[in-house]
Scaffold this active site. Structure first.
Site, PDB file in Angstrom:
ATOM      1  N   ASP A 235      -1.178 -13.607  -4.434  1.00 46.18           N
ATOM      2  CA  ASP A 235      -1.543 -12.932  -5.674  1.00 46.18           C
ATOM      3  C   ASP A 235      -0.913 -13.751  -6.798  1.00 46.18           C
ATOM      4  O   ASP A 235       0.076 -14.471  -6.599  1.00 46.18           O
ATOM      5  CB  ASP A 235      -1.088 -11.466  -5.694  1.00 46.18           C
ATOM      6  CG  ASP A 235      -1.851 -10.672  -6.758  1.00 46.18           C
ATOM      7  OD1 ASP A 235      -2.483 -11.312  -7.630  1.00 46.18           O
ATOM      8  OD2 ASP A 235      -1.825  -9.432  -6.737  1.00 46.18           O
TER       9      ASP A 235
HETATM   10  C1  BGC Z   1      -4.138  -9.051  -9.390  1.00 46.52           C
HETATM   11  C2  BGC Z   1      -5.172  -9.548  -8.411  1.00 46.52           C
HETATM   12  C3  BGC Z   1      -6.124 -10.482  -9.133  1.00 46.52           C
HETATM   13  C4  BGC Z   1      -5.322 -11.609  -9.742  1.00 46.52           C
HETATM   14  C5  BGC Z   1      -6.161 -12.641 -10.460  1.00 46.52           C
HETATM   15  C6  BGC Z   1      -3.463 -10.179 -10.161  1.00 46.52           C
HETATM   16  O1  BGC Z   1      -2.715  -9.675 -11.206  1.00 46.52           O
HETATM   17  O2  BGC Z   1      -3.165  -8.291  -8.706  1.00 46.52           O
HETATM   18  O3  BGC Z   1      -5.857  -8.470  -7.841  1.00 46.52           O
HETATM   19  O4  BGC Z   1      -7.085 -10.934  -8.235  1.00 46.52           O
HETATM   20  O5  BGC Z   1      -4.420 -11.055 -10.690  1.00 46.52           O
HETATM   21  O6  BGC Z   1      -6.631 -12.160 -11.666  1.00 46.52           O
END
Ligand code: BGC
Length: 748
Positions: A235
């Site tokens: 993540d």
């Molecule tokens: C989120 C993810 C997301 C990623 C990219 C993170 O803050 O938890 O679900 O895919 O950002 O935007």
């Protein structure tokens, strides 16, 4: 070793360390580097679950803002799960994959399949259900649909990421059996059944270790036990070390800052290998996982010329979205058949002569008051990383007006005041969260008390004004439809709700509307449960999760009876927050460490164990027609040649009759209860379901199979799922608390 693995190894043997490492970290917010010299392309990713997110520059969180990235806005995962229809899940995945490919993406960061453990979780709307079986059965076809377009689905967030408070650091402490029975099954199904190509680790720690560096989670369970050979993507900003993470089964580090070459998996990793701290074999293993995914996606290799091209914003996509939206709207109350609003109830009346003093007076139109900001609010552009630049979004008000035409008078009143109401298009969520992180503050600082007092006064004055306007309108109208609930100020990434109450003084407003017109139809739009203190007085209650670009069309179809509701709640709606397991654990707003003390007793498993009556149970939802589920027969079937017990399955045969006057669909749900077991088990657990469409008076037969695994629990001693011999009861019904049919069986 098969041919593709040989090809991959050959490619790797021709790469320098720098080239390999370049593939392991972001070089833009949503892309990694390829190796041009060897014909390896870069990997391009995008959020998210409700559609392909708008285009960002590589190093800035302000979207580019071109007109070519408007996309179809799909129904949210919670809405999808409410359909209890795996075909809808497959179709949604298929069009998402097509759109992602059409936008030139290789990986779409969806679906989110975390368990809805706490109704206050800000990202509840992005997740499907409180039940691992329901999530698994929806996620598998969704992923298959995505991936048949030569795009990788990326299931997220692995694992036990169930709150947003302190999400980057919180340590969730969960016992092994609970992980295996509740928090892992959907991920396992994604890997073993759907063959998902990529997976995103969660931000949080699990049992003391960050998920990105968690060897039990990623090495032992994901890779060794489930034999996952796809790519693990971090993540954004969830990697915390170079050496440790590099020696764990995570392949790509993505983050939110622009110092791409300083990421843990960038220059520091090259150094760590050169210093002998990380074996180069670890780097090779990661590159191998990425190249394997690229081969599967036809990004490289012999099939590259036949890679699908995708397409976005098609009419067919809109049809698929509308079909899912219609099936996702849950009818929760309908006393006295208030709904549907048939044309009969809406037709114009002749004005009597005494009233008009005029022979040719025009007939009087029915007056409908549509009250509540959610009637005209469009939600696509909010929520965090799930935000969408929708091609369009039909609001409930537009849906109703366009469906009813000019023979009905529809008047809108906002009803409740939203302080600091900003157009979601103006707010860049990711940039704001980044700024907060850099500034070291997560929430905006409190305003001065004098300012605060003034603000409160202003809010109250506005609230009163809008409420009075709405009540006046209700008094002058024949029919009142209230459309309220939450929005993406509440259903939002990075923050949990403070309580389960409706915001903006809506409870007071709804109560007054019910005083004025006891037949007020209440529509809630929200991503997870809210307290409804006026519930006993409401006769008609309709629940919409965020349901995509055709939300308003679908809602008007349901309200007007052009479509018969067939959705069921994919989660329990507790009456009050105090009834929830997280409230009982005293967890509200808790940071640092959260012990999931309830173990496997999540959702209905908890409410049933404690005997707590919820506002609406798991699996509940009404129809405009009525069904009888009758004559359950069980058949134990085994493969006679095999002596393996796991070949046994139980076939359930039920008859379902549409006893009403309208065609419609019912979801038959099968729950299993283990009566003799050495460990405590839930009173019952969902293990199968099927949706059946029936004409009025029609009877259909459903065959539902319960595999042997439906009777198993996770045994911490053998570290396997086991079935203990003895008595089981199989319940069949149309919600978790309405299973009128039950049969006993004995497994030996
Ligand atoms: C989120 C993810 C997301 C990623 C990219 C993170 O803050 O938890 O679900 O895919 O950002 O935007």
């Amino acid at each position: 070793m098969d041919n593709s693995e040989k090809q991959i190894n050959e490619l790797i043997s021709g790469m320098t360390l720098e080239e390999k490492v370049a593939m392991l970290h972001g070089r833009g917010f949503f892309r990694t580097r390829g190796v041009e010299r060897l014909g390896i392309p870069e990997l391009v990713m995008s959020d998210g679950p409700m559609g392909v997110r708008n285009q960002f520059p590589d190093d800035c969180w302000i979207p580019i803002g071109n007109s070519d990235d408007y996309v179809s806005y799909l129904v949210s995962n919670s809405a999808l799960a409410a359909t209890w229809n795996t075909d809808r899940a497959y179709d949604s995945g298929r069009i998402l994959g097509e759109e992602a490919r059409g936008r030139g993406k290789d990986v779409i960061l969806a679906p989110g399949i975390n368990i809805k453990r706490d109704p206050l979780c800000g990202r509840s709307f992005e997740y499907m259900s409180e039940d691992p079986y329901l999530i698994s059965t929806m996620a598998v076809p969704f992923i298959e649909g995505v991936q048949e377009n030569d795009v990788a689905a990326c299931v997220k967030h692995f694992a036990a990421n169930n709150q947003e408070t302190d999400r980057l650091m919180v340590d969730t402490v969960v016992d092994e059996r609970t992980l295996q029975e509740i928090y892992f099954p959907a991920f396992r199904a994604a890997v073993e059944e759907a063959g998902v190509y990529s997976l995103m680790n969660a931000y949080n720690k699990l049992n003391g270790f960050h998920c990105s560096e968690n060897k039990t989670l990623l090495d032992e369970i994901l890779r060794d036990k489930w034999k996952y050979d796809g790519t693990v993507i971090s993540d954004w900003g969830s990697v915390h070390t170079t050496e440790e993470a590099a020696q764990t089964s995570i392949d790509i580090e993505m983050s939110v800052t622009t110092d791409f070459d300083e990421y843990y998996f960038a220059a520091p990793l090259i150094k760590a290998v050169r210093d002998g701290k990380v074996p180069e074999a670890c780097i090779d293993a990661k590159v191998r996982n990425i190249l394997r995914m690229m081969l599967r996606l036809k990004m490289i290799g012999n099939d590259a010329l036949s890679r699908k091209q995708g397409v976005y914003d098609t009419e067919e996509h809109r049809r698929v979205i509308l079909a899912a939206a219609r099936e996702s709207i849950v009818l929760l109350k309908n006393e006295g058949n208030m709904l549907p609003l048939t044309m009969d109830k809406l037709k114009m009346t002749k004005v009597s002569l005494a009233e008009s003093h005029n022979e040719i007076a025009a007939p009087r139109k029915k007056k409908i008051a549509v009250i509540g900001k959610n009637a005209e609010c469009r939600h696509a552009a909010g929520g965090g990383s799930a935000e969408i630049k929708a091609l369009y979004e039909i609001s409930p008000l537009l849906g109703l007006k366009s469906a009813l035409g000019g023979n009905v008078e529809i008047t809108y009143a906002q009803g409740y005041y939203i302080p600091g109401d900003k157009d979601v298009n103006e707010v860049n969520w990711q940039e704001a969260s980044l700024e907060r992180r850099i500034m070291g503050e997560e929430a905006p600082t409190a305003v001065q008390s004098e300012e605060q007092r003034k603000l409160r006064e202003e809010i109250n004055a506005n609230r009163l004004k809008l409420k009075n306007e709405a009540c006046d309108l209700a008094r002058q109208s024949d029919i009142v439809i209230y459309v309220g609930g939450l929005n993406h100020d509440y259903d939002v990434e990075g923050r949990d709700r403070a309580d389960m109450r409706l915001p903006y003084g809506q409870d007071e407003l709804i109560s007054e509307l019910l005083d004025i017109n006891q037949d007020t139809i209440i529509v809630m739009v929200a991503g997870s449960a809210v307290e409804m203190p006026w519930l006993n007085r409401a006769k008609a209650l309709v629940w919409c999760y965020y349901s995509g670009m055709e939300a308003g069309t679908a809602l008007s179809d349901i309200l007007l009876g052009r479509v018969n509701p067939s959705a069921k709640l994919p989660e329990t709606f507790p009456a009050v927050y105090d009834d929830t397991v997280t409230a009982k654990n005293g967890e509200f707003g808790k940071e640092k460490s959260i012990e999931y003390k309830e173990g496997i007793f999540v959702g209905y498993r908890y409410y049933e164990k404690e005997g707590i009556k919820p506002a609406f149970p798991f699996g509940y939802g009404l129809s405009y027609t009525s069904f009888n589920i009758e004559e359950m027969k069980l058949d134990m079937v085994s493969d006679s040649i095999s002596s393996d017990l796991s070949d046994i399955c139980v076939k359930i045969n039920v008859l379902v009759k549409n006893t009403g006057a309208m065609a419609g669909a019912e979801v038959v749900q099968c729950y299993v209860s283990d009566c003799e077991c050495s460990v405590e088990r839930p009173l019952k657990e969902l293990k199968a379901y099927k949706k059946i469409f029936l004409q009025p008076g029609e009877t259909g037969r459903l065959e539902i199979e319960l595999p042997y695994s439906a009777f198993a629990f996770y045994d911490i001693n053998s570290k396997e799922f086991v079935v203990e011999p003895g008595k089981f009861v199989i319940y069949t019904g149309n919600s978790s608390d309405n299973c009128r049919l039950s049969e006993e069986i004995r497994l030996i």
